[in-house]
Design a protein around this motif. Sequence first.
Motif, short mmCIF file in Angstrom:
data_model
loop_
_atom_site.label_atom_id
_atom_site.label_comp_id
_atom_site.label_asym_id
_atom_site.label_seq_id
_atom_site.Cartn_x
_atom_site.Cartn_y
_atom_site.Cartn_z
N UNK A 40 0.75 -1.24 0.05
CA UNK A 40 -0.18 0.05 0.00
C UNK A 40 0.65 1.28 0.02
N UNK A 41 1.91 1.22 0.60
CA UNK A 41 2.87 2.34 0.67
C UNK A 41 3.62 2.46 -0.83
N UNK A 42 3.83 1.64 -1.27
CA UNK A 42 4.39 1.80 -2.82
C UNK A 42 3.32 2.24 -3.61
N UNK A 43 2.06 1.95 -3.37
CA UNK A 43 0.83 2.43 -4.12
C UNK A 43 0.54 3.94 -4.02
N UNK A 44 1.49 4.35 -2.90
CA UNK A 44 0.99 5.86 -2.43
C UNK A 44 0.44 5.99 -1.38
N UNK A 45 -0.06 5.07 -0.53
CA UNK A 45 -0.56 5.51 0.77
C UNK A 45 0.49 5.86 1.79
N UNK B 102 8.12 11.71 -5.25
CA UNK B 102 7.67 11.28 -6.27
C UNK B 102 6.84 9.85 -6.29
N UNK B 103 5.90 9.68 -6.96
CA UNK B 103 5.39 8.41 -6.98
C UNK B 103 6.38 7.31 -7.50
N UNK B 104 5.78 6.27 -7.09
CA UNK B 104 6.61 4.97 -7.51
C UNK B 104 6.73 4.76 -8.95
N UNK B 105 7.49 4.13 -9.70
CA UNK B 105 7.45 3.84 -11.07
C UNK B 105 6.20 2.82 -11.17
#
Length: 156
Positions: free
Chosen positions: A44-49, A126-129
Amino acid sequence: MASWLAATPLAQAMRDSPWLYPIVEIVHIFGFCILVGAVALFDLRVLGWGRALPVSTLGRHLLPWSLASLVLVVPAGLMMFSTQPQAFLANPVFLLKLTLIAAAGANALLFHVGVYRSIAGWETGLPAPALAKAQALLSLALWLGVICCGRLLAYV
Protein backbone atom coordinates in the motif's frame (compact mmCIF):
# COMPACT_ATOMS: atom_id res chain seq x y z
CA MET A 1 7.12 -40.11 0.13
CA ALA A 2 3.57 -38.98 0.97
CA SER A 3 2.80 -42.34 2.60
CA TRP A 4 5.98 -42.15 4.64
CA LEU A 5 5.13 -38.63 5.82
CA ALA A 6 1.59 -39.65 6.81
CA ALA A 7 3.01 -42.53 8.87
CA THR A 8 5.38 -40.38 10.95
CA PRO A 9 4.73 -40.07 14.69
CA LEU A 10 4.13 -36.34 14.26
CA ALA A 11 1.45 -36.90 11.62
CA GLN A 12 -0.14 -39.57 13.80
CA ALA A 13 -0.14 -37.23 16.81
CA MET A 14 -1.66 -34.45 14.69
CA ARG A 15 -4.49 -36.80 13.66
CA ASP A 16 -5.05 -38.38 17.08
CA SER A 17 -4.98 -35.35 19.36
CA PRO A 18 -8.18 -33.34 19.59
CA TRP A 19 -6.15 -30.18 20.32
CA LEU A 20 -2.87 -30.43 18.42
CA TYR A 21 -4.20 -29.78 14.90
CA PRO A 22 -6.32 -26.76 15.95
CA ILE A 23 -3.38 -25.28 17.90
CA VAL A 24 -1.04 -25.74 14.95
CA GLU A 25 -3.64 -24.19 12.65
CA ILE A 26 -3.93 -21.16 14.94
CA VAL A 27 -0.14 -20.74 14.87
CA HIS A 28 -0.23 -21.00 11.07
CA ILE A 29 -2.97 -18.38 10.77
CA PHE A 30 -1.29 -16.06 13.29
CA GLY A 31 1.99 -16.22 11.37
CA PHE A 32 0.16 -15.70 8.12
CA CYS A 33 -1.54 -12.59 9.54
CA ILE A 34 1.88 -11.15 10.38
CA LEU A 35 3.25 -12.05 6.94
CA VAL A 36 0.36 -10.74 4.87
CA GLY A 37 -0.15 -7.73 7.13
CA ALA A 38 3.46 -6.64 6.65
CA VAL A 39 3.33 -7.30 2.91
CA ALA A 40 0.04 -5.42 2.53
CA LEU A 41 1.31 -2.38 4.45
CA PHE A 42 4.43 -2.26 2.29
CA ASP A 43 2.47 -2.73 -0.94
CA LEU A 44 0.00 0.00 0.00
CA ARG A 45 2.91 2.36 0.68
CA VAL A 46 4.37 1.60 -2.76
CA LEU A 47 0.93 2.36 -4.21
CA GLY A 48 1.07 5.83 -2.66
CA TRP A 49 -0.62 5.50 0.73
CA GLY A 50 1.23 6.95 3.72
CA ARG A 51 3.67 9.05 1.73
CA ALA A 52 5.03 10.60 4.94
CA LEU A 53 6.86 7.28 5.51
CA PRO A 54 9.84 6.63 3.26
CA VAL A 55 9.42 3.31 1.48
CA SER A 56 12.90 2.09 2.44
CA THR A 57 12.33 2.89 6.13
CA LEU A 58 9.04 1.02 6.11
CA GLY A 59 10.67 -1.86 4.26
CA ARG A 60 13.51 -2.09 6.79
CA HIS A 61 10.91 -2.34 9.55
CA LEU A 62 8.45 -4.73 7.88
CA LEU A 63 10.76 -7.15 6.04
CA PRO A 64 12.15 -8.70 9.24
CA TRP A 65 8.58 -9.28 10.44
CA SER A 66 7.70 -10.96 7.15
CA LEU A 67 10.73 -13.21 7.29
CA ALA A 68 10.26 -14.03 10.98
CA SER A 69 6.64 -14.98 10.38
CA LEU A 70 7.86 -17.79 8.13
CA VAL A 71 9.23 -19.48 11.27
CA LEU A 72 5.59 -19.94 12.30
CA VAL A 73 3.91 -20.40 8.92
CA VAL A 74 6.15 -22.98 7.25
CA PRO A 75 6.53 -25.54 10.06
CA ALA A 76 2.87 -25.27 11.00
CA GLY A 77 1.85 -25.69 7.36
CA LEU A 78 4.09 -28.73 6.98
CA MET A 79 2.65 -30.22 10.17
CA MET A 80 -0.90 -29.83 8.86
CA PHE A 81 0.14 -31.18 5.46
CA SER A 82 1.63 -34.27 7.12
CA THR A 83 -1.78 -35.37 8.40
CA GLN A 84 -3.06 -36.25 4.93
CA PRO A 85 -0.45 -35.52 2.26
CA GLN A 86 -2.11 -37.66 -0.42
CA ALA A 87 -5.39 -35.79 -0.06
CA PHE A 88 -3.69 -32.39 -0.13
CA LEU A 89 -1.63 -33.29 -3.19
CA ALA A 90 -4.80 -34.39 -4.98
CA ASN A 91 -6.66 -31.20 -4.06
CA PRO A 92 -6.57 -28.57 -6.84
CA VAL A 93 -7.21 -25.75 -4.34
CA PHE A 94 -4.13 -26.78 -2.34
CA LEU A 95 -2.05 -26.93 -5.51
CA LEU A 96 -3.34 -23.50 -6.53
CA LYS A 97 -2.42 -22.16 -3.08
CA LEU A 98 1.14 -23.45 -3.46
CA THR A 99 1.34 -21.98 -6.96
CA LEU A 100 0.14 -18.58 -5.74
CA ILE A 101 2.67 -18.64 -2.88
CA ALA A 102 5.45 -19.42 -5.34
CA ALA A 103 4.27 -16.61 -7.64
CA ALA A 104 4.10 -14.16 -4.71
CA GLY A 105 7.62 -15.13 -3.67
CA ALA A 106 8.92 -14.71 -7.22
CA ASN A 107 7.18 -11.34 -7.50
CA ALA A 108 8.78 -10.16 -4.24
CA LEU A 109 12.20 -11.38 -5.35
CA LEU A 110 11.89 -9.63 -8.71
CA PHE A 111 10.76 -6.44 -6.95
CA HIS A 112 13.73 -6.44 -4.57
CA VAL A 113 16.37 -7.25 -7.22
CA GLY A 114 14.73 -4.95 -9.76
CA VAL A 115 12.84 -1.70 -9.29
CA TYR A 116 13.50 -1.51 -5.53
CA ARG A 117 17.21 -0.99 -6.20
CA SER A 118 16.39 2.45 -7.63
CA ILE A 119 14.31 3.46 -4.61
CA ALA A 120 16.44 6.48 -3.76
CA GLY A 121 15.03 8.19 -6.83
CA TRP A 122 11.36 7.66 -6.03
CA GLU A 123 10.72 6.96 -2.37
CA THR A 124 10.08 10.50 -1.19
CA GLY A 125 7.91 12.97 -2.99
CA LEU A 126 7.73 11.22 -6.33
CA PRO A 127 5.25 8.47 -7.08
CA ALA A 128 6.62 4.97 -7.45
CA PRO A 129 7.40 3.81 -10.99
CA ALA A 130 4.60 2.02 -12.82
CA LEU A 131 6.45 -1.31 -12.54
CA ALA A 132 6.69 -0.97 -8.75
CA LYS A 133 2.98 -0.19 -8.53
CA ALA A 134 2.11 -3.10 -10.81
CA GLN A 135 4.17 -5.45 -8.67
CA ALA A 136 2.52 -4.12 -5.50
CA LEU A 137 -0.95 -4.69 -6.97
CA LEU A 138 0.06 -8.16 -8.13
CA SER A 139 1.41 -8.92 -4.66
CA LEU A 140 -1.85 -7.91 -3.01
CA ALA A 141 -3.86 -9.99 -5.49
CA LEU A 142 -1.64 -13.05 -5.07
CA TRP A 143 -1.78 -12.96 -1.28
CA LEU A 144 -5.55 -12.47 -1.37
CA GLY A 145 -5.71 -15.56 -3.56
CA VAL A 146 -3.59 -17.50 -1.06
CA ILE A 147 -5.94 -16.47 1.75
CA CYS A 148 -8.99 -17.55 -0.25
CA CYS A 149 -7.43 -20.89 -1.11
CA GLY A 150 -6.46 -21.47 2.52
CA ARG A 151 -10.02 -20.93 3.65
CA LEU A 152 -11.47 -23.03 0.82
CA LEU A 153 -9.32 -26.00 1.86
CA ALA A 154 -11.68 -26.58 4.78
CA TYR A 155 -14.58 -27.03 2.37
CA VAL A 156 -13.24 -28.78 -0.73
